[in-house]
Design a protein around this motif. Structure first.
Motif, PDB file in Angstrom:
ATOM      1  N   HIS A 107      -6.226   4.045   0.671  1.00  0.00           N
ATOM      2  CA  HIS A 107      -7.524   3.848   0.026  1.00  0.00           C
ATOM      3  C   HIS A 107      -7.590   2.508  -0.737  1.00  0.00           C
ATOM      4  N   THR A 108      -6.544   1.735  -0.688  1.00  0.00           N
ATOM      5  CA  THR A 108      -6.496   0.503  -1.471  1.00  0.00           C
ATOM      6  C   THR A 108      -7.680  -0.414  -1.183  1.00  0.00           C
ATOM      7  N   ALA A 109      -8.064  -0.550   0.057  1.00  0.00           N
ATOM      8  CA  ALA A 109      -9.159  -1.461   0.409  1.00  0.00           C
ATOM      9  C   ALA A 109     -10.481  -1.033  -0.232  1.00  0.00           C
ATOM     10  N   THR A 110     -10.629   0.262  -0.467  1.00  0.00           N
ATOM     11  CA  THR A 110     -11.878   0.777  -1.044  1.00  0.00           C
ATOM     12  C   THR A 110     -11.610   1.528  -2.343  1.00  0.00           C
ATOM     13  N   ALA A 136      -7.570 -12.105 -13.584  1.00  0.00           N
ATOM     14  CA  ALA A 136      -7.242 -11.903 -14.998  1.00  0.00           C
ATOM     15  C   ALA A 136      -8.125 -10.809 -15.600  1.00  0.00           C
ATOM     16  N   ALA A 137      -9.409 -10.819 -15.272  1.00  0.00           N
ATOM     17  CA  ALA A 137     -10.317  -9.781 -15.769  1.00  0.00           C
ATOM     18  C   ALA A 137      -9.912  -8.414 -15.220  1.00  0.00           C
ATOM     19  N   GLU A 138      -9.518  -8.383 -13.957  1.00  0.00           N
ATOM     20  CA  GLU A 138      -9.078  -7.123 -13.342  1.00  0.00           C
ATOM     21  C   GLU A 138      -7.820  -6.593 -14.029  1.00  0.00           C
ATOM     22  N   THR A 139      -6.856  -7.478 -14.266  1.00  0.00           N
ATOM     23  CA  THR A 139      -5.605  -7.067 -14.909  1.00  0.00           C
ATOM     24  C   THR A 139      -5.860  -6.554 -16.324  1.00  0.00           C
ATOM     25  N   LYS A 149       5.739   8.630  -7.706  1.00  0.00           N
ATOM     26  CA  LYS A 149       6.903   9.282  -7.095  1.00  0.00           C
ATOM     27  C   LYS A 149       7.588  10.233  -8.068  1.00  0.00           C
ATOM     28  N   ALA A 150       7.540   9.920  -9.351  1.00  0.00           N
ATOM     29  CA  ALA A 150       8.193  10.747 -10.358  1.00  0.00           C
ATOM     30  C   ALA A 150       7.307  11.903 -10.833  1.00  0.00           C
ATOM     31  N   GLY A 151       6.073  11.953 -10.369  1.00  0.00           N
ATOM     32  CA  GLY A 151       5.156  13.007 -10.811  1.00  0.00           C
ATOM     33  C   GLY A 151       5.600  14.393 -10.374  1.00  0.00           C
ATOM     34  N   LYS A 152       5.383  15.397 -11.219  1.00  0.00           N
ATOM     35  CA  LYS A 152       5.801  16.775 -10.934  1.00  0.00           C
ATOM     36  C   LYS A 152       5.096  17.349  -9.710  1.00  0.00           C
ATOM     37  N   LYS A 153       3.888  16.896  -9.425  1.00  0.00           N
ATOM     38  CA  LYS A 153       3.115  17.436  -8.303  1.00  0.00           C
ATOM     39  C   LYS A 153       2.972  16.410  -7.174  1.00  0.00           C
ATOM     40  N   SER A 154       3.862  15.448  -7.179  1.00  0.00           N
ATOM     41  CA  SER A 154       3.816  14.376  -6.191  1.00  0.00           C
ATOM     42  C   SER A 154       4.140  14.893  -4.794  1.00  0.00           C
ATOM     43  N   ALA A 155       3.451  14.318  -3.825  1.00  0.00           N
ATOM     44  CA  ALA A 155       3.720  14.651  -2.426  1.00  0.00           C
ATOM     45  C   ALA A 155       3.399  13.418  -1.589  1.00  0.00           C
ATOM     46  N   LYS A 156       4.035  13.325  -0.436  1.00  0.00           N
ATOM     47  CA  LYS A 156       3.838  12.160   0.425  1.00  0.00           C
ATOM     48  C   LYS A 156       2.354  11.959   0.743  1.00  0.00           C
ATOM     49  N   LYS A 157       1.661  13.028   1.063  1.00  0.00           N
ATOM     50  CA  LYS A 157       0.250  12.922   1.409  1.00  0.00           C
ATOM     51  C   LYS A 157      -0.567  12.340   0.250  1.00  0.00           C
ATOM     52  N   LYS A 158      -0.275  12.774  -0.953  1.00  0.00           N
ATOM     53  CA  LYS A 158      -1.000  12.273  -2.135  1.00  0.00           C
ATOM     54  C   LYS A 158      -0.694  10.788  -2.369  1.00  0.00           C
ATOM     55  N   LEU A 159       0.577  10.419  -2.188  1.00  0.00           N
ATOM     56  CA  LEU A 159       0.969   9.017  -2.368  1.00  0.00           C
ATOM     57  C   LEU A 159       0.403   8.138  -1.256  1.00  0.00           C
ATOM     58  N   ASP A 160       0.256   8.697  -0.062  1.00  0.00           N
ATOM     59  CA  ASP A 160      -0.346   7.936   1.028  1.00  0.00           C
ATOM     60  C   ASP A 160      -1.817   7.603   0.731  1.00  0.00           C
ATOM     61  N   HIS A 161      -2.471   8.477  -0.012  1.00  0.00           N
ATOM     62  CA  HIS A 161      -3.867   8.232  -0.385  1.00  0.00           C
ATOM     63  C   HIS A 161      -3.947   7.201  -1.517  1.00  0.00           C
ATOM     64  N   PHE A 162      -3.170   7.430  -2.557  1.00  0.00           N
ATOM     65  CA  PHE A 162      -3.244   6.583  -3.765  1.00  0.00           C
ATOM     66  C   PHE A 162      -1.898   6.636  -4.450  1.00  0.00           C
ATOM     67  N   ASP A 163      -1.213   5.503  -4.478  1.00  0.00           N
ATOM     68  CA  ASP A 163       0.113   5.411  -5.091  1.00  0.00           C
ATOM     69  C   ASP A 163       0.042   4.403  -6.227  1.00  0.00           C
ATOM     70  N   MET A 164       0.202   4.904  -7.442  1.00  0.00           N
ATOM     71  CA  MET A 164       0.099   4.007  -8.602  1.00  0.00           C
ATOM     72  C   MET A 164       1.461   3.676  -9.210  1.00  0.00           C
ATOM     73  N   ASP A 165       2.511   3.709  -8.391  1.00  0.00           N
ATOM     74  CA  ASP A 165       3.835   3.324  -8.873  1.00  0.00           C
ATOM     75  C   ASP A 165       3.946   1.824  -9.133  1.00  0.00           C
ATOM     76  N   SER A 166       3.068   1.040  -8.533  1.00  0.00           N
ATOM     77  CA  SER A 166       3.083  -0.407  -8.744  1.00  0.00           C
ATOM     78  C   SER A 166       1.651  -0.891  -8.859  1.00  0.00           C
ATOM     79  N   TYR A 167       1.519  -2.138  -9.216  1.00  0.00           N
ATOM     80  CA  TYR A 167       0.177  -2.720  -9.270  1.00  0.00           C
ATOM     81  C   TYR A 167       0.139  -3.940  -8.373  1.00  0.00           C
ATOM     82  N   PRO A 168      -0.834  -4.087  -7.543  1.00  0.00           N
ATOM     83  CA  PRO A 168      -1.966  -3.184  -7.374  1.00  0.00           C
ATOM     84  C   PRO A 168      -1.522  -1.874  -6.746  1.00  0.00           C
ATOM     85  N   PRO A 169      -2.315  -0.816  -6.949  1.00  0.00           N
ATOM     86  CA  PRO A 169      -1.927   0.480  -6.396  1.00  0.00           C
ATOM     87  C   PRO A 169      -1.869   0.428  -4.872  1.00  0.00           C
ATOM     88  N   GLY A 170      -1.081   1.294  -4.314  1.00  0.00           N
ATOM     89  CA  GLY A 170      -0.938   1.355  -2.863  1.00  0.00           C
ATOM     90  C   GLY A 170      -1.666   2.561  -2.298  1.00  0.00           C
TER      91      GLY A 170
END
Length: 177
Positions: free
Chosen positions: A118-121, A71-74, A94-115
């Motif tokens: 790097h999610t573990a850290t 709850a505190a995290e949310t 995914k809808a970002g103008k500068k979005s790319a697969k590599k960037k989304l593989d690092h940090f994807d904030m389309d949902s919560y928790p982010p994907g």
């Protein structure tokens, strides 16, 4: 004797209490407050009336520490999300103008928790790339170090809450690949 009869009758009536009965009286109780002893000739004071029994307070349900951490995290995420949207969404959604697969593989904030990998850290990683940890800021990509002040504080608060939930075991276990 006619004169003596009324006199004799008045003596008899006077001796017997007359023809009318005496008025009945009820004894008057002393009016002292219950906290003061009443002098009744004995050494004990009257017992004050007993208090009505009270129901015990309902027990609070046990708090779930993991739920409290989440709850505190949310709550922290809700405060930081506008900052992420302002500075990070153009590359990390995914809808970002500068979005790319590599960037989304690092940090994807389309949902919560982010994907992303790097999610573990994520808390440590975001602190590093934004310069919170003392390292030189490398993000946002086009303008490193532009996240400052209250915006940076909101993100730091979320990373703190994320890490507390992670350490507290509130996040689901990671699937082993």
């Amino acid at each position: 004797m006619t004169r003596a009869f009324p006199i004799l009758l008045s003596f008899v009536l006077a001796a017997c209490g007359g023809s009318k009965p005496a008025p009945k009286t009820t004894p008057v109780e002393p009016t002292t407050p219950p906290s003061e002893p009443v002098a009744t000739g004995s050494a004990t004071a009257p017992t004050p009336p007993a208090e009505p029994p009270t129901e015990p307070a309902p027990a609070e349900p046990a708090k779930d520490p993991k739920a409290e951490l989440l709850a505190a995290e949310t709550t922290a995420w809700d405060k930081a999300k506008p900052v992420f949207e302002k500075y990070c969404a153009s590359c990390h959604t995914k809808a970002g103008k500068k979005s790319a697969k590599k960037k989304l593989d690092h940090f994807d904030m389309d949902s919560y928790p982010p994907g992303g990998h790097h999610t573990a850290t994520i808390g440590f990683t975001i602190r590093d790339v934004l310069g919170i940890s003392g390292k030189k800021a490398t993000m946002p990509y086009d303008h490193p170090g532009t996240v400052k002040g209250d915006d940076l504080a909101a993100i730091k608060a979320w990373t703190d809450a994320w890490e507390a939930a992670e350490k507290g075991g509130a996040h689901p276990a990671k699937a082993k690949s």
